[in-house]
Design a protein around this motif. Structure first.
Motif, PDB file in Angstrom:
ATOM      1  N   SER A 128      61.366  51.651 -29.694  1.00 43.51           N
ATOM      2  CA  SER A 128      61.660  52.357 -30.933  1.00 43.51           C
ATOM      3  C   SER A 128      62.013  51.335 -32.001  1.00 43.51           C
ATOM      4  CB  SER A 128      62.810  53.340 -30.736  1.00 43.51           C
ATOM      5  OG  SER A 128      63.143  53.991 -31.939  1.00 43.51           O
ATOM      6  N   GLY A 129      61.320  51.424 -33.135  1.00 40.52           N
ATOM      7  CA  GLY A 129      61.610  50.510 -34.234  1.00 40.52           C
ATOM      8  C   GLY A 129      61.405  49.055 -33.878  1.00 40.52           C
ATOM      9  N   GLY A 130      60.458  48.788 -32.986  1.00 34.45           N
ATOM     10  CA  GLY A 130      60.193  47.413 -32.601  1.00 34.45           C
ATOM     11  C   GLY A 130      61.098  46.870 -31.521  1.00 34.45           C
ATOM     12  N   THR A 131      62.047  47.685 -31.044  1.00 40.71           N
ATOM     13  CA  THR A 131      62.977  47.257 -29.995  1.00 40.71           C
ATOM     14  C   THR A 131      62.621  47.933 -28.677  1.00 40.71           C
ATOM     15  OG1 THR A 131      64.786  46.934 -31.562  1.00 40.71           O
ATOM     16  CG2 THR A 131      65.384  47.180 -29.246  1.00 40.71           C
ATOM     17  N   THR A 132      62.501  47.140 -27.618  1.00 42.34           N
ATOM     18  CA  THR A 132      62.242  47.676 -26.283  1.00 42.34           C
ATOM     19  C   THR A 132      63.548  47.768 -25.521  1.00 42.34           C
ATOM     20  OG1 THR A 132      60.014  46.745 -26.194  1.00 42.34           O
ATOM     21  CG2 THR A 132      61.040  47.310 -24.096  1.00 42.34           C
ATOM     22  N   THR A 133      63.808  48.946 -24.946  1.00 38.45           N
ATOM     23  CA  THR A 133      65.046  49.202 -24.226  1.00 38.45           C
ATOM     24  C   THR A 133      64.739  49.586 -22.785  1.00 38.45           C
ATOM     25  OG1 THR A 133      66.161  49.954 -26.242  1.00 38.45           O
ATOM     26  CG2 THR A 133      67.153  50.585 -24.139  1.00 38.45           C
ATOM     27  N   VAL A 134      65.413  48.920 -21.837  1.00 42.04           N
ATOM     28  CA  VAL A 134      65.283  49.256 -20.422  1.00 42.04           C
ATOM     29  C   VAL A 134      66.601  49.878 -19.971  1.00 42.04           C
ATOM     30  CG1 VAL A 134      64.708  48.399 -18.134  1.00 42.04           C
ATOM     31  CG2 VAL A 134      63.777  47.248 -20.140  1.00 42.04           C
ATOM     32  N   SER A 135      66.523  51.038 -19.298  1.00 35.73           N
ATOM     33  CA  SER A 135      67.721  51.777 -18.894  1.00 35.73           C
ATOM     34  C   SER A 135      67.793  51.918 -17.381  1.00 35.73           C
ATOM     35  CB  SER A 135      67.735  53.173 -19.538  1.00 35.73           C
ATOM     36  OG  SER A 135      67.798  53.075 -20.947  1.00 35.73           O
ATOM     37  N   PHE A 136      69.013  51.738 -16.817  1.00 32.99           N
ATOM     38  CA  PHE A 136      69.234  51.781 -15.387  1.00 32.99           C
ATOM     39  C   PHE A 136      70.316  52.821 -15.074  1.00 32.99           C
ATOM     40  CE2 PHE A 136      68.260  47.549 -16.965  1.00 32.99           C
ATOM     41  CZ  PHE A 136      67.109  47.226 -16.256  1.00 32.99           C
ATOM     42  N   PRO A 137      69.984  53.880 -14.303  1.00 35.68           N
ATOM     43  CA  PRO A 137      70.977  54.919 -14.002  1.00 35.68           C
ATOM     44  C   PRO A 137      72.159  54.375 -13.198  1.00 35.68           C
ATOM     45  CG  PRO A 137      68.751  55.669 -13.505  1.00 35.68           C
ATOM     46  CD  PRO A 137      68.658  54.204 -13.753  1.00 35.68           C
ATOM     47  N   ILE A 138      73.383  54.770 -13.595  1.00 45.36           N
ATOM     48  CA  ILE A 138      74.595  54.446 -12.829  1.00 45.36           C
ATOM     49  C   ILE A 138      74.712  55.444 -11.688  1.00 45.36           C
ATOM     50  CG2 ILE A 138      77.120  54.395 -12.895  1.00 45.36           C
ATOM     51  CD1 ILE A 138      76.913  53.518 -15.826  1.00 45.36           C
ATOM     52  N   ASP A 139      74.976  54.942 -10.470  1.00 48.58           N
ATOM     53  CA  ASP A 139      75.069  55.871  -9.343  1.00 48.58           C
ATOM     54  C   ASP A 139      76.458  55.942  -8.730  1.00 48.58           C
ATOM     55  OD1 ASP A 139      74.693  53.242  -8.308  1.00 48.58           O
ATOM     56  OD2 ASP A 139      74.092  54.045  -6.374  1.00 48.58           O
ATOM     57  N   GLU A 140      77.289  54.950  -8.936  1.00 44.61           N
ATOM     58  CA  GLU A 140      78.612  54.946  -8.301  1.00 44.61           C
ATOM     59  C   GLU A 140      79.480  53.888  -8.963  1.00 44.61           C
ATOM     60  OE1 GLU A 140      81.243  56.153  -7.009  1.00 44.61           O
ATOM     61  OE2 GLU A 140      80.361  56.758  -5.080  1.00 44.61           O
ATOM     62  N   GLY A 141      80.799  54.055  -8.868  1.00 45.81           N
ATOM     63  CA  GLY A 141      81.654  53.011  -9.409  1.00 45.81           C
ATOM     64  C   GLY A 141      83.115  53.389  -9.483  1.00 45.81           C
TER      65      GLY A 141
END
Length: 469
Positions: A261-274
């Protein structure tokens, strides 16, 4: 972690802190605020450096599985050994945070710690593999990565756990691991049987933990179980350009996702525990704990690739550890100097931390691709964390929940009862987190307190120079 008599601190009220939290988070998010108090732990390990969690397989359960053609094998670097008729599977500990309280506290062992390796169940030409176990003693649960998704694999009953000290290693022996309802359903669905039942005892657990010791003061707030949602990274444009020029591609590993979006690439990782706790800012580091993710990222170039998955963030040591080739590798150093914390309903957001390539990861990437382009300190991108108090969903990721077990191939079920009072490994919490909320404020209040305390993840390094590295 060194055993010592419990030193009682005056019970600390944080009504004033809660008021600040109400200003920062908004009174609507706070709901009904009541003062809460916390004792200091007897001992804490800021960053686990080993050694392992082992399971002595239950002989009666093993016999039933064998009779029904189901084999259980370790996934490296997990190992299996047999002595005196007992088969033991061991899983190396890769990262984590653990604090031990007086046994009058509930739960009296808190934190999360993760492992590399895993176990494969096989039968009839089919298999189900579970890796990267995450233990949360406070909620009496063990979560694993199955098919790229997070699944609660085991319920832990530590009613008879014993804690001993052997030099610099703390040992917890006697917890019983029992199959969870989610895992039983998944196994039955995979193999087309009705053999697996919730509560089947898989074996007796032995934990040997060693690591960087933290100071033992009372926390101001804690979240005993994170329930999501994700850590995202806006990739650094300059670094992405250099990688592209050198023919290095970067792609997410499901259920991680990538978007632009808007020239920015974003990678997302789901949180599963903590688990996360906040201490007075005079204590360093004042944010402690660990939280894990599913999915990952693959670097590719010249027909070669390197994949890193199951990220574990430790705010106390400013580090992100990943599983690479079955081993734990410190992938990123985290700089939260300019982090900003906001509250969005029940979600706490932390924006502005900069992720930089660690020296270990730089060396591994250069060696894999035969280049010298990767350097320690290269900015990978800006980090955004969206954290929600647990309990986590039954399964995190893209896959649907396990289907109803097939009964077309009947089999004799192993005799076992549902865990009673499923006390954590270390004691106190009931399975599924039911008992872990009794000593906590409402989740929204605790999250707001994290904001009020200045949840500056990764701003402060270890207790001493280089601690946790």
């Amino acid at each position: 972690m060194h055993a010592r008599p419990l030193t009682r601190h005056p019970l600390r009220r944080f009504a004033a802190v809660g008021a600040v939290g109400a200003v920062l988070a908004g009174t609507a998010a706070m709901g009904s605020v009541s003062a809460a108090t916390y004792d200091a732990p007897k001992a804490s390990i800021l960053q686990l450096t080993g050694t392992s969690t082992s399971v002595d397989l239950d002989p009666s359960t093993a016999a039933v599985l064998q009779q029904n053609g189901v084999s259980v094998a370790p996934v490296a670097p997990a190992t299996v050994s047999t002595a005196g008729g007992t088969t033991t599977v061991s899983f190396p500990i890769s990262e984590g945070y653990v604090s031990v309280y007086d046994q009058s506290q509930t739960p009296f062992v808190r934190g999360t710690f993760t492992h590399v390796g895993g176990v494969t169940f096989s039968a009839g030409g089919k298999s189900l593999t579970a890796t990267d176990f995450v233990v949360n003693p406070g909620s009496s649960s063990l979560t694993a990565t199955v098919g790229g998704n997070a699944v609660q694999l085991l319920d832990l009953d530590g009613s008879n756990v014993k804690i001993t000290q052997d030099g610099d290693t703390t040992k917890l022996d006697g917890t019983v691991a029992k199959l969870s309802a989610t895992a039983a359903s998944a196994l039955n669905s995979t193999f087309g049987v009705s053999l697996f039942k919730a509560g089947i005892p898989l074996g007796v657990v032995h934990v040997a933990a060693r690591g960087v010791v933290a100071t033992n003061v009372a926390p101001s707030a804690e979240i005993q179980q994170l329930g999501g949602s994700a850590t995202s990274v806006d990739l650094d444009a300059a670094t992405a350009g250099v990688l592209q020029q050198n023919g290095v591609a970067l792609a997410p590993v499901a259920p991680a996702t990538a978007s632009s979006s808007g020239g920015t690439t974003t990678v997302s990782f789901p949180i599963d525990e903590g688990y996360v706790s906040v201490y007075p800012q005079s204590e360093q580091p004042y944010v402690r704990g660990t939280f894990s993710h599913v999915g990952g990222v693959t670097f590719s170039a010249g027909g070669k690739s390197l994949t890193a998955t199951d990220f574990m963030v430790n705010p106390g040591s400013s580090s992100l550890t990943a599983t690479v080739g079955g081993n734990a590798v410190p992938l990123l150093d985290l700089d939260g100097t300019n982090v900003k914390i906001t509250q969005d309903g029940s979600t706490t957001r932390l924006d502005g931390t900069v992720a930089k390539l660690s020296s270990t990861a730089a060396s591994a990437l250069n060696e894999t691709f035969g280049v010298s382009v990767f350097k320690q300190g290269i900015p990978i991108g800006v980090v955004h964390v969206a954290a929600i108090a647990g309990p986590p969903p039954a399964q995190v990721g893209n896959a649907t929940a396990a289907t109803t077990p097939s009964t077309t191939t009947p089999a004799t079920a192993a005799s076992a009862g549902t865990p009673t009072g499923a006390v954590a490994a270390g004691g106190g919490g009931t399975a599924g987190g039911a008992g872990s909320t009794s000593t906590l404020p409402v989740a929204g209040v605790a999250l707001a307190l994290l904001v009020a305390a200045g949840w500056s993840l990764w701003r402060h390094r270890g207790i001493t120079a280089g601690a946790g590295r």
